[in-house]
Design an enzyme around this catalytic site. Structure first.
Site, PDB file in Angstrom:
ATOM      1  N   HIS A   1       8.362  -1.146   1.024  1.00 47.31           N
ATOM      2  CA  HIS A   1       7.989  -2.524   1.337  1.00 47.31           C
ATOM      3  C   HIS A   1       8.636  -3.499   0.363  1.00 47.31           C
ATOM      4  O   HIS A   1       9.165  -4.545   0.774  1.00 47.31           O
ATOM      5  CB  HIS A   1       6.460  -2.682   1.304  1.00 47.31           C
ATOM      6  CG  HIS A   1       5.787  -2.254   2.569  1.00 47.31           C
ATOM      7  ND1 HIS A   1       6.236  -1.200   3.321  1.00 47.31           N
ATOM      8  CD2 HIS A   1       4.688  -2.730   3.208  1.00 47.31           C
ATOM      9  CE1 HIS A   1       5.449  -1.036   4.379  1.00 47.31           C
ATOM     10  NE2 HIS A   1       4.505  -1.968   4.339  1.00 47.31           N
TER      11      HIS A   1
ATOM     12  N   HIS B   1       1.509   1.244  -4.787  1.00 42.37           N
ATOM     13  CA  HIS B   1       2.492   2.053  -5.500  1.00 42.37           C
ATOM     14  C   HIS B   1       2.326   1.803  -6.996  1.00 42.37           C
ATOM     15  O   HIS B   1       1.679   0.841  -7.411  1.00 42.37           O
ATOM     16  CB  HIS B   1       3.917   1.695  -5.077  1.00 42.37           C
ATOM     17  CG  HIS B   1       4.218   1.990  -3.642  1.00 42.37           C
ATOM     18  ND1 HIS B   1       4.699   3.208  -3.219  1.00 42.37           N
ATOM     19  CD2 HIS B   1       4.097   1.217  -2.531  1.00 42.37           C
ATOM     20  CE1 HIS B   1       4.872   3.175  -1.906  1.00 42.37           C
ATOM     21  NE2 HIS B   1       4.505   1.977  -1.461  1.00 42.37           N
TER      22      HIS B   1
END
Length: 312
Positions: free
Chosen positions: A183, A268
């Site tokens: 992303h 993340h």
């Protein structure tokens, strides 16, 4: 002694009119009044230019600092849960995951219309401008594929009997690997590509002034027929180009907002997000600072025989 009378007949009136005409020579006629819709569009476009036309190098610095700062914030404190912390929110599912599709469609429309105008309607030149988008699409496909491959190779399942990520996930287990944030890469890749492709638009209005020059064919060594084609295309396509610019500005704001969301929530780790950001910047540098500037046949955005912009 009788005074001398001043003559104020038709001759004096004619002289006054002649003087008034002489003083008015060389003055441009007043522009027609601006319609409220045109005024509103001017304000919106000015705001959009503020969003789109900031220097790309400045944007890169802000994005890298923002990703690092947001990732550190996500590690040191748990932000309250919200609609955006759920990866299944509509913005993430409908926009971010299809982010390159949205960006490519918008930039293709913008590049096609603008390059047709400033390339004097020559389709071979227009096709060369589309090569930049082909190069950006290559990076999107190659990097996202590589990120998935790296995660599947270096990872391991919480239940060792499942050797692959697919079988691990189907069994309801978790796959532990170095999952570089796709992303973050995608969003920064979108943002930098948009920034490079639209930067010449700040000089778009100069085209109209250049095209109105009487001796343009001699100055630029182009044909009168090409000038007529370009004038007509500029007049007919500019309203649609402006709408396209507004949409690109909306996309830019959305991508920047989703970049913030992707960094401040724990989707993340810091290393995974920062790595993705540097990969995106690396792709931009190779494309726009090395390949495109090496005169390899891929034209820079805004390159035109009319030389209307300093972005070339």
């Amino acid at each position: 002694m009788a005074g001398v009378r001043r003559q104020s007949g038709p001759i004096g009136s004619q002289r006054f009119n002649d003087q008034r005409k002489t003083r008015g020579q060389g003055k441009k006629p007043l522009p027609p009044p601006t319609h409220i819709g045109e005024f509103f569009l001017m304000i919106v476009l000015k705001m959009c230019k503020k969003v789109l036309l900031a220097d790309t190098a400045v944007k890169i610095g802000l994005y890298l600092i923002g990703v690092m700062a947001g990732s550190i914030l996500a590690d040191v404190m748990a932000l309250p849960r919200s609609y955006f912390s759920d990866s299944h929110n509509i913005f993430n599912q409908f926009f971010v995951k299809l982010g390159w599709g949205w960006t490519l469609a918008s930039l293709s429309s913008f590049t096609g219309m603008t390059s047709f105008v400033y390339s004097l309607g020559k389709w071979p030149q227009v096709k060369l401008h589309f090569l930049r988008l082909a190069l950006a699409t290559f990076w999107w496909y190659a990097v996202t594929s590589a990120l998935n491959y790296v995660e599947s190779v270096v990872g391991i399942c919480t239940e060792p009997i499942y050797p692959s990520r697919v079988s691990c996930n189907k069994a309801g287990q978790s796959w532990l690997g170095f999952d570089i944030s796709g992303h973050v890469f995608l969003l920064i890749h979108n943002l930098l590509t948009i920034s490079e492709e639209v930067k010449f638009f700040k000089d778009w209005s100069k085209l109209e002034t250049i095209l109105d020059k009487e001796n343009l064919a001699d100055l630029k060594n182009i044909k009168e027929s090409e000038i007529r084609t370009t004038k007509q295309a500029y007049k007919e396509l500019t309203p649609y180009i402006k709408i396209n610019v507004i949409f690109l500005a909306v996309l830019t704001v959305l991508w920047e907002f989703m970049l913030i969301i992707s960094t401040v929530y724990r989707f993340h780790t810091l290393t995974q997000k920062v790595s993705a950001a540097f990969i995106a910047v690396g792709c931009w540098f190779i494309s726009y600072r090395m390949i495109i500037r090496s005169n390899c046949g891929i034209l820079q955005s805004g390159v035109s025989p009319l030389r209307f912009t300093k972005c070339e």
